[in-house]
Design a protein around this motif. Structure first.
Motif, PDB file in Angstrom:
ATOM      1  N   ILE B 401       6.283  14.500  36.305  1.00  0.00           N
ATOM      2  CA  ILE B 401       7.310  13.911  35.434  1.00  0.00           C
ATOM      3  C   ILE B 401       6.631  13.028  34.385  1.00  0.00           C
ATOM      4  CG2 ILE B 401       9.330  12.387  35.333  1.00  0.00           C
ATOM      5  CD1 ILE B 401       9.831  13.195  38.299  1.00  0.00           C
ATOM      6  N   LEU B 402       6.897  13.328  33.149  1.00  0.00           N
ATOM      7  CA  LEU B 402       6.372  12.521  32.049  1.00  0.00           C
ATOM      8  C   LEU B 402       7.456  11.545  31.608  1.00  0.00           C
ATOM      9  CD1 LEU B 402       4.063  12.268  29.732  1.00  0.00           C
ATOM     10  CD2 LEU B 402       5.720  13.526  28.372  1.00  0.00           C
ATOM     11  N   VAL B 403       7.127  10.263  31.635  1.00  0.00           N
ATOM     12  CA  VAL B 403       8.087   9.239  31.212  1.00  0.00           C
ATOM     13  C   VAL B 403       7.606   8.633  29.905  1.00  0.00           C
ATOM     14  CG1 VAL B 403       9.211   7.055  31.811  1.00  0.00           C
ATOM     15  CG2 VAL B 403       8.618   8.689  33.609  1.00  0.00           C
ATOM     16  N   ASN B 404       8.493   8.592  28.916  1.00  0.00           N
ATOM     17  CA  ASN B 404       8.095   7.911  27.693  1.00  0.00           C
ATOM     18  C   ASN B 404       8.309   6.415  27.862  1.00  0.00           C
ATOM     19  OD1 ASN B 404       7.010   7.888  25.113  1.00  0.00           O
ATOM     20  ND2 ASN B 404       9.032   7.824  24.147  1.00  0.00           N
ATOM     21  N   LEU B 405       7.203   5.690  27.983  1.00  0.00           N
ATOM     22  CA  LEU B 405       7.281   4.235  28.112  1.00  0.00           C
ATOM     23  C   LEU B 405       7.354   3.677  26.683  1.00  0.00           C
ATOM     24  CD1 LEU B 405       7.210   2.370  30.634  1.00  0.00           C
ATOM     25  CD2 LEU B 405       4.926   1.719  29.875  1.00  0.00           C
ATOM     26  N   SER B 406       8.586   3.607  26.183  1.00  0.00           N
ATOM     27  CA  SER B 406       8.777   3.405  24.746  1.00  0.00           C
ATOM     28  C   SER B 406       8.391   2.035  24.246  1.00  0.00           C
ATOM     29  CB  SER B 406      10.235   3.700  24.388  1.00  0.00           C
ATOM     30  OG  SER B 406      11.096   2.875  25.159  1.00  0.00           O
ATOM     31  N   GLY B 407       8.375   1.022  25.144  1.00  0.00           N
ATOM     32  CA  GLY B 407       8.015  -0.311  24.662  1.00  0.00           C
ATOM     33  C   GLY B 407       7.572  -1.220  25.785  1.00  0.00           C
ATOM     34  N   ARG B 408       6.960  -2.319  25.402  1.00  0.00           N
ATOM     35  CA  ARG B 408       6.492  -3.281  26.401  1.00  0.00           C
ATOM     36  C   ARG B 408       7.540  -4.373  26.597  1.00  0.00           C
ATOM     37  NH1 ARG B 408       2.097  -5.529  22.249  1.00  0.00           N
ATOM     38  NH2 ARG B 408       3.377  -7.138  21.266  1.00  0.00           N
ATOM     39  N   GLY B 409       7.405  -5.070  27.720  1.00  0.00           N
ATOM     40  CA  GLY B 409       8.484  -5.953  28.140  1.00  0.00           C
ATOM     41  C   GLY B 409       8.321  -7.420  27.818  1.00  0.00           C
ATOM     42  N   ASP B 410       7.331  -7.787  27.041  1.00  0.00           N
ATOM     43  CA  ASP B 410       7.139  -9.209  26.742  1.00  0.00           C
ATOM     44  C   ASP B 410       8.415  -9.864  26.228  1.00  0.00           C
ATOM     45  OD1 ASP B 410       4.782  -7.592  26.513  1.00  0.00           O
ATOM     46  OD2 ASP B 410       3.690  -9.379  25.847  1.00  0.00           O
ATOM     47  N   LYS B 411       9.118  -9.137  25.375  1.00  0.00           N
ATOM     48  CA  LYS B 411      10.340  -9.664  24.771  1.00  0.00           C
ATOM     49  C   LYS B 411      11.437  -9.874  25.813  1.00  0.00           C
ATOM     50  CE  LYS B 411      12.213  -5.095  23.951  1.00  0.00           C
ATOM     51  NZ  LYS B 411      13.285  -5.218  24.962  1.00  0.00           N
ATOM     52  N   ASP B 412      11.284  -9.254  26.980  1.00  0.00           N
ATOM     53  CA  ASP B 412      12.349  -9.286  27.982  1.00  0.00           C
ATOM     54  C   ASP B 412      12.083 -10.243  29.140  1.00  0.00           C
ATOM     55  OD1 ASP B 412      13.955  -7.290  26.728  1.00  0.00           O
ATOM     56  OD2 ASP B 412      12.531  -5.777  27.423  1.00  0.00           O
ATOM     57  N   VAL B 413      11.003 -10.976  29.035  1.00  0.00           N
ATOM     58  CA  VAL B 413      10.630 -11.839  30.156  1.00  0.00           C
ATOM     59  C   VAL B 413      11.718 -12.866  30.451  1.00  0.00           C
ATOM     60  CG1 VAL B 413       8.991 -13.632  30.856  1.00  0.00           C
ATOM     61  CG2 VAL B 413       8.154 -11.466  29.922  1.00  0.00           C
ATOM     62  N   ASP B 414      12.343 -13.377  29.383  1.00  0.00           N
ATOM     63  CA  ASP B 414      13.402 -14.357  29.555  1.00  0.00           C
ATOM     64  C   ASP B 414      14.588 -13.758  30.335  1.00  0.00           C
ATOM     65  OD1 ASP B 414      14.131 -17.120  28.693  1.00  0.00           O
ATOM     66  OD2 ASP B 414      15.846 -16.047  27.835  1.00  0.00           O
ATOM     67  N   THR B 415      14.990 -12.555  29.931  1.00  0.00           N
ATOM     68  CA  THR B 415      16.091 -11.862  30.618  1.00  0.00           C
ATOM     69  C   THR B 415      15.726 -11.591  32.080  1.00  0.00           C
ATOM     70  OG1 THR B 415      16.661 -10.789  28.532  1.00  0.00           O
ATOM     71  CG2 THR B 415      17.586  -9.811  30.527  1.00  0.00           C
ATOM     72  N   ALA B 416      14.485 -11.163  32.279  1.00  0.00           N
ATOM     73  CA  ALA B 416      14.037 -10.860  33.646  1.00  0.00           C
ATOM     74  C   ALA B 416      13.989 -12.127  34.494  1.00  0.00           C
ATOM     75  CB  ALA B 416      12.668 -10.181  33.602  1.00  0.00           C
ATOM     76  N   ALA B 417      13.536 -13.217  33.876  1.00  0.00           N
ATOM     77  CA  ALA B 417      13.442 -14.477  34.625  1.00  0.00           C
ATOM     78  C   ALA B 417      14.822 -14.896  35.122  1.00  0.00           C
ATOM     79  CB  ALA B 417      12.834 -15.560  33.735  1.00  0.00           C
ATOM     80  N   ARG B 418      15.831 -14.687  34.291  1.00  0.00           N
ATOM     81  CA  ARG B 418      17.202 -15.005  34.705  1.00  0.00           C
ATOM     82  C   ARG B 418      17.677 -14.044  35.796  1.00  0.00           C
ATOM     83  NH1 ARG B 418      19.622 -18.290  30.639  1.00  0.00           N
ATOM     84  NH2 ARG B 418      18.281 -18.246  28.797  1.00  0.00           N
ATOM     85  N   TRP B 419      17.434 -12.765  35.569  1.00  0.00           N
ATOM     86  CA  TRP B 419      17.920 -11.733  36.501  1.00  0.00           C
ATOM     87  C   TRP B 419      17.364 -11.950  37.911  1.00  0.00           C
ATOM     88  CZ3 TRP B 419      21.392  -7.709  36.049  1.00  0.00           C
ATOM     89  CH2 TRP B 419      21.383  -6.752  37.080  1.00  0.00           C
ATOM     90  N   PHE B 420      16.045 -12.227  37.961  1.00  0.00           N
ATOM     91  CA  PHE B 420      15.381 -12.351  39.263  1.00  0.00           C
ATOM     92  C   PHE B 420      15.298 -13.797  39.746  1.00  0.00           C
ATOM     93  CE2 PHE B 420      13.527  -8.364  37.486  1.00  0.00           C
ATOM     94  CZ  PHE B 420      14.002  -7.490  38.466  1.00  0.00           C
ATOM     95  N   GLY B 421      15.807 -14.727  38.920  1.00  0.00           N
ATOM     96  CA  GLY B 421      15.732 -16.137  39.303  1.00  0.00           C
ATOM     97  C   GLY B 421      14.301 -16.608  39.456  1.00  0.00           C
ATOM     98  N   LEU B 422      13.456 -16.260  38.501  1.00  0.00           N
ATOM     99  CA  LEU B 422      12.016 -16.535  38.642  1.00  0.00           C
ATOM    100  C   LEU B 422      11.645 -17.974  38.324  1.00  0.00           C
ATOM    101  CD1 LEU B 422      10.602 -13.274  36.997  1.00  0.00           C
ATOM    102  CD2 LEU B 422      11.074 -13.728  39.408  1.00  0.00           C
ATOM    103  N   VAL B 423      12.432 -18.604  37.460  1.00  0.00           N
ATOM    104  CA  VAL B 423      12.197 -20.023  37.164  1.00  0.00           C
ATOM    105  C   VAL B 423      13.559 -20.711  37.194  1.00  0.00           C
ATOM    106  CG1 VAL B 423      10.078 -19.788  35.803  1.00  0.00           C
ATOM    107  CG2 VAL B 423      12.293 -19.503  34.687  1.00  0.00           C
ATOM    108  N   SER B 424      13.541 -22.035  37.312  1.00  0.00           N
ATOM    109  CA  SER B 424      14.825 -22.723  37.395  1.00  0.00           C
ATOM    110  C   SER B 424      15.553 -22.633  36.058  1.00  0.00           C
ATOM    111  CB  SER B 424      14.603 -24.183  37.794  1.00  0.00           C
ATOM    112  OG  SER B 424      13.892 -24.842  36.770  1.00  0.00           O
ATOM    113  N   GLU B 425      16.873 -22.594  36.124  1.00  0.00           N
ATOM    114  CA  GLU B 425      17.719 -22.361  34.950  1.00  0.00           C
ATOM    115  C   GLU B 425      17.418 -23.332  33.810  1.00  0.00           C
ATOM    116  OE1 GLU B 425      20.156 -20.294  33.777  1.00  0.00           O
ATOM    117  OE2 GLU B 425      19.728 -18.888  35.398  1.00  0.00           O
ATOM    118  N   GLU B 426      17.140 -24.599  34.169  1.00  0.00           N
ATOM    119  CA  GLU B 426      16.973 -25.584  33.088  1.00  0.00           C
ATOM    120  C   GLU B 426      15.694 -25.373  32.266  1.00  0.00           C
ATOM    121  OE1 GLU B 426      16.217 -28.035  36.937  1.00  0.00           O
ATOM    122  OE2 GLU B 426      17.468 -26.374  36.287  1.00  0.00           O
TER     123      GLU B 426
END
Lengths: 261, 429
Positions: B401-426
């Motif tokens: 299976i070939l997956v097109n990894l169309s972009g990197r996730g640096d821009k999404d770290v904030d969204t991911a941090a919220r989703w996974f609760g990686l850092v405190s909200e404040e």
């Protein structure tokens, strides 16, 4: 001879340009929009354009966008445009519908034309439909006697002016400036030139819209066009002072088209 | 980027082309007709005011695509500036969670600016200069296309204005800063749903008013003709490279090519490398949001019906009155209620399949790739990864299976941090 042809025969006989006013159906409510459109006619509009509120009005500036949102938020449904047109027809107000194409496409082009004709409407102004893409509308309008009001723009080539005017009926809508709807301090110098270029291709009346907001501008445009089309300024008037303000603006503009600059 | 393998493939397909489509015109049988239609889809449902500009663009592009000076300059920029060809990376530890299938990642995330978007913007920015225009208008959702546009404009000395929905400027504040650093003007759009769809509306309004000196650098393979075919051709390099790289690596083609679909530009680019290989399944993964039953998604092809938006007939999320429905996705780059017209045609002909991955499935794949391969994908691309996991489980360990990894996730770290609760909200903005 279509009913729009009769309107223009009358204004030509009077030696003046026609006045065409636009307001969206359903703004601010369906009932109130009927009164506002009626007031435009009472004040002196020869034809009214009933706008069909749409979610993505790319040819409209902030004033008409906001009115469309108001109408849609109030629950406006596409089929209600026929109620509005029908009531205007009962009051002997010549009415055309101005609509982006997806709501018509979705309703069914033939069905929309049929229902509009049954409601007493005279035709459709199509800001995002060019004749090249309009095969089904050309057929449906012929079947129902609805007029096809296509737009021309300062950027239209001679070839496109020829194509568009030959597909149009009723009148040709010339957009005065390159841009979206909205009242402007000056109607572009492009407008007179566009009317002149368009006239070389057609006998149809040519209306000029986009930016006209007062009697003086209406008089200027009436000096070179067969119709003056006013939209955003009516929406702003409706917002400011309802039926009274709309009727007053229509009277001022009607005065303008009778005294061309 | 036409390698030996591609040349052979072209030779086979040319024989069944009608005379008028022979390559001397630079066109092939997958191109739309002269009205810009892919089957019934596409066309130009646009204001007359823009038709002259679309004609000018078609003419300029048709000349440029055959002009060695243009294609040579574009190839040079793709190679020396964007970093092409992008790598093909096998992802064996991720594959353990995908039915044991062989998973190959086409690394568009390693391009300059971090996504596939650079392929398109370099081509269109060069074309802007060729047309003698000095100003570029662009829209952006996640910010990837806006950043890429701002980058290409900085490189080529063009003025750049980017329209971005206000909701997205908040979700992607860092990308707003990046665009401004690159010299672009970023204008938040406060109308409608204040996301990508409304940014396109506003960009179109700007274009109508400024068409004389401005080019609208549309960021996806949608919109009025010639945008869908032009943007697709500029991204075809992804599929052409991947085709050759997979053959060289494995001596065979993949069983399936998987890509995320918002507007559909990365997917159409990678699909086009395999369109003439009937044994390769082409699978587009749409944003399933909170689930297709929730009504909160952006799965246009899965759930929509044909309609008009932004100049083309294509599948569309619309209500019973033909009013556009606002799309939803956790990914700012995928929440678009329309889709490129060629995807609609590929769906109807059955050549491509379209499925959806929910926010939750995409975020699970996002974390999984980060932890198993040390690659943080864009949330957009994580939808493709989620689709590949499901597919791998369906096809089993022999599948490639070939997956097109169309972009990197640096821009999404904030969204991911919220989703996974990686850092405190404040600590989050």
């Amino acid at each position: 001879m279509s009913r729009l042809d009769e309107v223009f025969a009358k204004t030509r006989a009077e030696g003046r340009a026609a006045l065409i006013g636009y307001l969206p159906a359903g703004y601010p409510t369906v009932a109130e929009s009927i009164e506002l459109l009626g007031a435009m006619a009472d004040g002196g509009c020869d034809v009214v354009e009933v706008g069909l509120p749409y979610s993505d009005p790319v040819m409209d500036g902030p004033t008409i966008q906001a009115a469309s949102v108001t109408a849609l938020d109030a629950g406006f449904r596409v089929r209600q445009v026929f109620d509005v047109v029908s009531e205007l027809a009962r009051r002997q107000v010549p009415a055309v519908v101005m609509t982006y194409w997806n709501p018509v496409h979705h309703y069914g082009v033939a069905a929309f034309a049929k229902d509009l004709a049954a409601a007493g409407g005279l035709g459709i102004v199509t800001p995002d439909l060019i004749p090249d893409e309009a095969a089904d509308w050309l057929a449906a309008s012929r079947d129902t006697g609805m007029d096809r009001i296509f737009l021309v723009a300062p950027s239209s080539t001679e070839e496109r002016l020829a194509l568009t005017t030959s597909a149009a009926s009723g009148f040709v809508y010339a957009t005065a400036v390159m841009g979206v709807t909205g009242a402007r301090d000056a109607v572009g110098v492009d407008a007179a030139d566009l009317v002149r270029r368009t006239r070389a291709h057609t006998e149809l009346p040519i209306g000029v819209g986009l930016g006209v907001r007062d009697g003086a501008q209406a008089a200027t445009v009436a000096g070179f066009a067969d119709a003056v089309i006013v939209g955003s300024a009516f929406v702003a008037a409706a917002e400011r002072g309802g039926v009274t303000a709309v009727r007053e603006l229509a009277s001022e503009l009607a005065e303008g088209v009778r005294n061309p600059a | 980027m036409m390698g030996r393998v591609d040349d052979e493939r072209e030779a086979v397909t040319e024989s069944d082309m009608p005379e008028s489509d022979m390559p001397k015109s630079g066109k092939n049988r997958h191109d739309p007709d002269e009205n810009g239609r892919f089957g019934p889809y596409g066309g130009r449902f646009m204001p007359e005011a823009l038709i002259a500009a679309l004609d000018e663009l078609s003419t300029a592009y048709d000349k440029a695509r055959l002009d060695p000076e243009f294609t040579g300059e574009l190839d040079r920029l793709l190679r020396e500036y964007a970093g092409r060809p992008s790598l093909l990376t096998e992802a064996p530890r991720f594959a353990e969670h995908a039915g044991g299938a062989t998973i190959l990642l086409k690394r568009e995330d390693l391009n300059h600016t971090g996504s596939h978007k650079i392929n398109n913007v370099l081509g269109q920015a060069l074309l802007t200069k060729r047309m003698g225009k000095k100003r570029v208008i662009a829209e952006t959702g996640a910010g990837q296309h806006g950043v890429a546009s701002a980058t290409a404009c900085a490189l080529l000395g063009l003025e750049c204005v980017v329209y971005m929905g206000e909701v997205d400027t908040e979700r992607q504040a860092l990308n707003v800063a990046r665009m401004r650093l690159l010299g672009a003007e970023v204008i938040p759009v406060r109308t409608g749903s204040r996301t990508l769809k409304d940014a396109i509306n506003e960009a179109l309004r700007d274009w109508v008013a400024n068409v004389e000196d401005s080019h609208y650098l549309l960021g996806t393979a949608a919109g009025a003709h010639p945008f869908p075919v032009m943007v697709r051709n500029l991204h075809k390099v992804i599929g052409e490279e991947a085709h050759q790289q997979t053959l060289e690596r494995l001596g065979r083609l993949p069983d399936a090519v998987v890509a995320c679909v918002g507007g559909g530009s990365n997917a159409i680019g990678v699909f086009h490398g395999f369109l003439d290989d009937p044994n390769v399944r082409l699978i587009g993964i749409e944003p399933g949001g909170k689930g297709l039953d929730s009504g909160e998604h952006g799965a246009t092809l899965s759930e929509g019906t044909p309609g008009l938006l932004h100049g083309a007939l294509s599948y569309l999320l619309q209500d019973e009155d033909g009013q556009t429905i606002e799309a939803y996705s956790i990914s700012a780059g995928l929440d678009y209620p329309g889709v490129g017209p060629e995807h609609s045609w590929l769906k109807d002909t059955g050549r491509a399949e379209y499925r959806a991955a929910t926010d939750a499935e995409a975020m699970e794949a996002f974390q999984l790739l980060s932890r198993t391969e040390g690659i943080i994908p864009a949330i957009e691309s994580a939808h493709a990864l989620a689709g590949a996991r499901t597919l791998g489980q369906e096809l089993g360990p022999d599948a490639v299976i070939l997956v097109n990894l169309s972009g990197r996730g640096d821009k999404d770290v904030d969204t991911a941090a919220r989703w996974f609760g990686l850092v405190s909200e404040e600590n989050l903005g």
